[in-house]
Design a protein around this motif. Structure first.
Motif, short mmCIF file in Angstrom:
data_model
loop_
_atom_site.label_atom_id
_atom_site.label_comp_id
_atom_site.label_asym_id
_atom_site.label_seq_id
_atom_site.Cartn_x
_atom_site.Cartn_y
_atom_site.Cartn_z
N ARG A 529 0.79 -1.17 0.11
CA ARG A 529 0.04 0.08 0.08
C ARG A 529 0.90 1.29 -0.13
O ARG A 529 0.44 2.26 -0.28
N GLY A 530 2.22 1.26 0.40
CA GLY A 530 3.07 2.30 0.52
C GLY A 530 2.75 2.95 1.69
O GLY A 530 3.08 4.30 1.86
N TYR A 531 2.20 2.36 2.55
CA TYR A 531 2.12 3.03 3.96
C TYR A 531 3.07 3.02 4.96
O TYR A 531 3.35 2.40 5.92
N LEU A 532 4.26 3.71 4.44
CA LEU A 532 5.58 4.06 5.12
C LEU A 532 6.10 5.35 4.59
O LEU A 532 6.01 5.51 3.50
N THR A 533 6.93 5.68 5.59
CA THR A 533 8.00 6.86 5.08
C THR A 533 8.95 6.27 4.47
O THR A 533 9.60 5.38 4.72
N LYS A 534 9.42 6.94 3.20
CA LYS A 534 10.76 6.66 2.52
C LYS A 534 11.93 6.94 3.30
O LYS A 534 11.80 8.12 3.74
N TYR A 535 12.79 6.14 3.56
CA TYR A 535 13.94 6.21 4.52
C TYR A 535 13.72 6.64 6.10
O TYR A 535 14.21 7.38 6.51
N ASP A 536 12.57 5.80 6.41
CA ASP A 536 12.15 5.87 7.81
C ASP A 536 12.73 5.01 8.65
O ASP A 536 13.34 4.35 8.08
N CYS A 537 12.18 4.58 9.79
CA CYS A 537 12.54 3.51 10.46
C CYS A 537 12.28 2.12 9.84
O CYS A 537 12.77 1.11 10.56
N SER A 538 11.55 2.15 8.63
CA SER A 538 11.29 0.84 7.95
C SER A 538 12.56 0.80 7.30
O SER A 538 12.75 -0.58 6.64
N SER A 539 13.43 1.69 7.09
CA SER A 539 14.94 1.45 6.47
C SER A 539 15.83 0.85 7.31
O SER A 539 15.99 1.17 8.23
N ALA A 540 16.32 -0.15 6.72
CA ALA A 540 17.17 -1.12 7.71
C ALA A 540 18.20 -1.72 6.94
O ALA A 540 18.27 -1.57 5.54
N ASP A 541 18.98 -2.72 7.55
CA ASP A 541 19.89 -3.64 6.88
C ASP A 541 19.23 -4.73 6.26
O ASP A 541 19.20 -5.11 5.05
N VAL A 542 18.37 -5.35 6.94
CA VAL A 542 17.66 -6.36 6.50
C VAL A 542 16.19 -6.42 7.30
O VAL A 542 16.32 -5.98 8.28
N GLU A 647 -3.32 4.35 -4.32
CA GLU A 647 -2.53 4.54 -3.48
C GLU A 647 -0.87 3.57 -3.99
O GLU A 647 0.21 3.96 -3.53
N TYR A 648 -1.30 2.22 -4.35
CA TYR A 648 -0.16 1.33 -4.80
C TYR A 648 0.69 2.04 -5.68
O TYR A 648 2.00 2.19 -5.65
N ALA A 649 0.19 2.79 -6.75
CA ALA A 649 0.91 3.48 -7.75
C ALA A 649 1.76 4.49 -7.56
O ALA A 649 2.66 4.58 -7.70
N ARG A 650 1.11 5.52 -6.67
CA ARG A 650 1.63 6.68 -6.27
C ARG A 650 2.96 6.44 -5.24
O ARG A 650 3.64 7.44 -5.01
N ASN A 651 2.83 5.38 -4.43
CA ASN A 651 3.73 5.04 -3.62
C ASN A 651 4.50 3.75 -4.04
O ASN A 651 5.65 3.49 -3.31
N ARG A 652 4.80 3.57 -5.42
CA ARG A 652 5.46 2.39 -6.03
C ARG A 652 6.99 2.83 -5.74
O ARG A 652 8.11 1.81 -5.61
N HIS A 653 7.07 4.36 -5.96
CA HIS A 653 8.43 4.56 -5.95
C HIS A 653 9.39 4.25 -4.80
O HIS A 653 10.65 4.13 -4.45
N LYS A 654 8.52 4.06 -3.52
CA LYS A 654 9.10 3.54 -1.96
C LYS A 654 9.83 2.13 -2.28
O LYS A 654 10.63 1.96 -1.38
N MET A 655 9.21 1.39 -3.23
CA MET A 655 9.78 0.15 -3.32
C MET A 655 11.32 0.07 -3.93
O MET A 655 11.79 -0.97 -3.71
N THR A 656 11.51 1.08 -4.42
CA THR A 656 13.10 0.92 -5.00
C THR A 656 13.96 1.09 -3.93
O THR A 656 15.16 0.79 -4.13
N THR A 657 13.49 1.66 -2.80
CA THR A 657 14.35 1.83 -1.73
C THR A 657 13.98 0.60 -0.41
O THR A 657 14.72 0.78 0.62
N LEU A 658 13.02 -0.27 -0.87
CA LEU A 658 12.57 -0.96 0.23
C LEU A 658 13.69 -1.89 0.86
O LEU A 658 14.64 -2.55 0.35
N THR A 659 14.01 -1.90 2.28
CA THR A 659 15.05 -2.75 2.77
C THR A 659 14.75 -4.53 2.34
O THR A 659 13.52 -5.02 1.97
N PRO A 660 15.85 -4.92 1.90
CA PRO A 660 15.94 -6.37 1.65
C PRO A 660 15.18 -7.07 2.58
O PRO A 660 15.50 -7.30 4.00
N SER A 661 14.18 -7.87 2.35
CA SER A 661 13.49 -8.67 3.29
C SER A 661 13.43 -10.12 2.72
O SER A 661 13.66 -10.49 1.68
#
Length: 715
Positions: A529-542, A647-661
């Protein structure tokens, strides 16, 4: 009656770790021989590790594979046993994913993979070419380093089978089992009695059943012995290969290895009567088909897998039981075990000193922390069993000297050494989340810190006000949507900065060297859904939960509450999910589902339709009209579908920086690896949404108009 001891192995290989991979291969062969085995098969691409990816295109990778194979051929361990080894081979300037069959210092056959996995997480066609000359072999001229060991100049390369004195063996590689017309069918009709399958199959929740059924089906009608070897562990990527080596006879599983394990080498073996296969095949219809089957070239070797003419009669060996029951883990157990083993491999191979989690008091960071605690439990169990590799790794990670007698037998004590949590509160945080975070840390033993970061937030806002002359306000104080969002995002991003600072310096604070890996806690539905802030505390090593749904996480927490004896987890289950980034008032408490405009259960439905069932916006709408039509009108469904895709489309850019999961779910939106889609969309989908609206307006309303039914019936 001729008895065979056959073996399948699971190895925890690591991409490009040629020395370690060699040692584990030889260890598995030694264990197999100690059990009296005469046939050993290992996982796919075991020499290099399966996940080398674009390194497969490098000449060095093939060169080092031959060097490792030379060491294997030279070893006394490979004398008197038939071994099936996996590695890339360049034949006539084409790279193939191959099995190399060896016996007593000689290469018998190089068998290239014919059907390649090329969807989801797999990109084999990027690196390898399928062998298209079925039932055909060519001469492969060996490199000089192999010629110096074996004295051989050339060996057969292609689609053939190996004929021993007493039976016939055919090879099927991973994806070939999953194809509609699998090679084992034609090989079996031509007299092949033993099939080896070397696999690099990764873990997904609820996936094992499919694999087991395919292995059983492979020999149920056909008859035969099926040896399945799979990689186990993290070899350097988002995937956890979940082992579960198996041996099947005539449609029955008779031996199974662990699905999740901290062992580097696991050997699964069984003693089988080859006459059972021949008896199973003695049917008229099967014989008629076999009589007309096309011939496979047989590579002959003067060696018998069974001992002698009367092998197995009163020789002390026990035949494998047909009453063996396959072990399946519940999804909650899979979450407790798979990501935990993956985290252990990542921790010990990265040679860091532990993990750090920003503990918010919510269920997502709670789940991440419980998975780390599960890892500590598995380490303690392995240490009590005397697993020397686990003990040595645990001592090094815990900062103990090599000659230490420290034994990590208490998971909470071990967690205190290697696991660090921190509650980063602000004026918008509640006393309830702070208390839950502290109580959870106490229950699992993590080294916990608690802080307020209001001064840091205030400093940033003061700087902005000084530069611009204006001060942003929250929505409830009269601020605009842009102000409200910016004030939330700065808190989330500052938590990321503080997380990395604490992860780097907490070991120093405690008098130790090194640093910690930061763990993320964004679940798959929030990422979708993109319900997260880009480069927020969801950004991590893994991120161990990045491909697990909120629904499954809740079930996991309920399971861990009882299985791990952690009653505090009940409070997390009862809590309303909230980001706590806006002020709490008498009339307003921020809630995730209200913010998102959809429930987590609905998000899971959208995710599966979008990715697994390959539906665009219009197809999702037409399917949900049937599934949700009893409690939502077509117009309501249309609005939900449009909201999700917008919401999926406008937040898709966040997936480019998503922490490896850790990859655990088929609808993971991770566009770095699994879900290859653009990140700049026409987010209002004018053509698609117009068609949805036109159709919705013409459809009858079959709903019962029960607004409360939406949540309960979609759950």
């Amino acid at each position: 009656m001729g008895h065979l001891i056959t073996v399948a192995t699971s190895l925890n290989q690591w991409s490009l770790d040629f020395q370690g991979n060699l040692e584990r291969i030889l260890a598995s062969i030694r264990i197999a021989k100690e059990r009296g085995a005469t046939l050993r098969v290992g996982p796919e691409l075991e020499v290099t590790g399966y996940g080398c990816q674009d390194h497969f295109l490098e000449g060095d990778t093939c060169l080092h594979s031959w060097e490792v194979l030379a060491k294997i051929l030279e070893s006394e361990d490979t004398q008197g046993i038939l071994c099936d080894i996996g590695m890339p081979v360049m034949h006539k300037n084409v790279i193939y994913n191959c099995r190399v069959v060896i016996y007593s210092g000689k290469i018998l056959l190089i068998r290239p993979k014919m059907w390649l996995a090329n969807d989801g997480n797999y990109r084999e066609l990027r690196w390898f070419t399928p062998w298209m000359k079925h039932r055909y072999t060519e001469d492969h001229y060996l490199p000089r380093i192999i010629h110096a060991v074996t004295g051989q100049t050339k060996v057969p390369f292609g689609d053939a089978v190996v004929s021993t004195v007493d039976t016939c063996i055919g090879i099927e590689l991973c994806e070939e089992l999953f194809t509609p017309s699998s090679p084992h069918i034609l090989m079996g009709l031509d007299g092949v009695e033993i099939f080896t399958n070397s696999s690099g199959s990764h873990h997904e929740l609820r996936k094992l059943y499919t694999r087991v059924e395919l292995i059983k089906e492979a020999t149920m009608k056909l008859g035969g012995i099926y040896l399945y070897a799979n990689q186990q562990g993290c070899d350097g990527d988002r995937l956890y290969y979940d082992g579960c080596a198996m041996i099947a006879v005539n449609g029955h599983i008779i031996a199974q290895g662990s699905q999740f394990s901290m062992q580097d080498v696991e050997v699964v073996s069984a003693t089988i009567d080859i006459e059972d296969v021949r008896a199973h095949r003695a049917t008229s219809s099967r014989s008629m088909q076999a009589a007309g089957a096309e011939r496979y070239q047989r590579i002959e070797v003067d060696f018998a897998l069974s001992g002698g003419k009367f092998s197995g009669i009163a020789d002390g060996r026990t035949l494998a039981s047909r009453t063996f029951e396959v072990r399946y883990h519940r999804p909650e157990e899979e979450i407790a075990l798979g990501p935990a083993c993956w985290l252990w491999d990542y921790l010990r191979r990265s040679r860091t000193q532990g993990y750090f989690v920003p503990l918010s008091g919510g269920i997502d960071s709670c789940a991440t922390s419980i998975i780390v605690f599960s890892m500590c439990r598995l380490v303690a169990e392995a240490a009590v069993r005397g697993d020397e590799q686990v003990i040595a790794d645990a001592r090094r990670i815990a900062g103990e000297p090599e000659d230490s007698s420290y034994l990590p037998s208490d998971p909470r004590e071990f967690a205190k050494r290697i696991f660090h949590t921190c509650y980063m509160g602000t004026e918008n945080s509640s006393t309830e989340t702070r208390a839950r975070a502290r109580q959870l840390a106490e229950a699992i033993g993590s080294y916990h810190t608690d802080l307020n970061m209001d001064t840091v937030v205030t400093a940033i806002l003061s700087l902005f006000s000084f530069v611009t002359g204006v001060k942003p306000q929250y929505r409830i104080h009269g601020g605009s949507a842009a102000e409200n969002l910016a004030l939330q995002n700065i808190q989330a991003r500052l938590r990321m900065v503080l997380s990395y600072m604490f992860a780097q310096l907490l070991p120093w604070v405690r008098g130790r060297s090194g640093g910690l890996l930061v763990l993320g806690s964004a679940n798959v539905d929030e990422s979708l859904r993109g319900y997260l802030t880009k480069y927020d505390c969801s950004s991590a090593d893994v991120n161990p939960i990045g491909a697990i749904s909120k629904t499954d996480l809740k079930r996991f927490i309920a399971y861990a509450r009882d299985a791990f004896e952690l009653p505090i987890l009940e409070d997390f289950l009862d809590a309303v999910p909230t980001a706590e980034l806006e002020p709490i008032t008498e009339n307003y408490v921020q809630a995730d589902e209200a913010d998102m405009g959809m429930t987590y259960d609905e998000l899971s439905v959208f995710g599966r339709l979008r990715k697994v069932e390959k539906c665009g916006p219009y197809s999702v709408f037409t399917k949900l009209v049937h599934e949700w039509g009893s409690f939502l009108s077509p117009v309501q469904i249309a609005e939900k579908v449009k909201l999700f895709f917008f919401e999926y489309a406008r937040n898709r850019h966040k997936m480019t920086t998503l922490t490896p999961s850790y990859h655990a779910e088929q609808y993971s939106p991770d566009d770095n690896r699994f879900d290859l889609r653009p990140f700049l969309y026409p987010s209002r989908f004018p053509w698609q949404f117009k068609k949805i609206d036109e159709v919705a307006a013409t459809l009858p309303d079959r709903s019962n108009k029960d607004p409360e039914g939406v949540k309960t019936k979609t759950a």
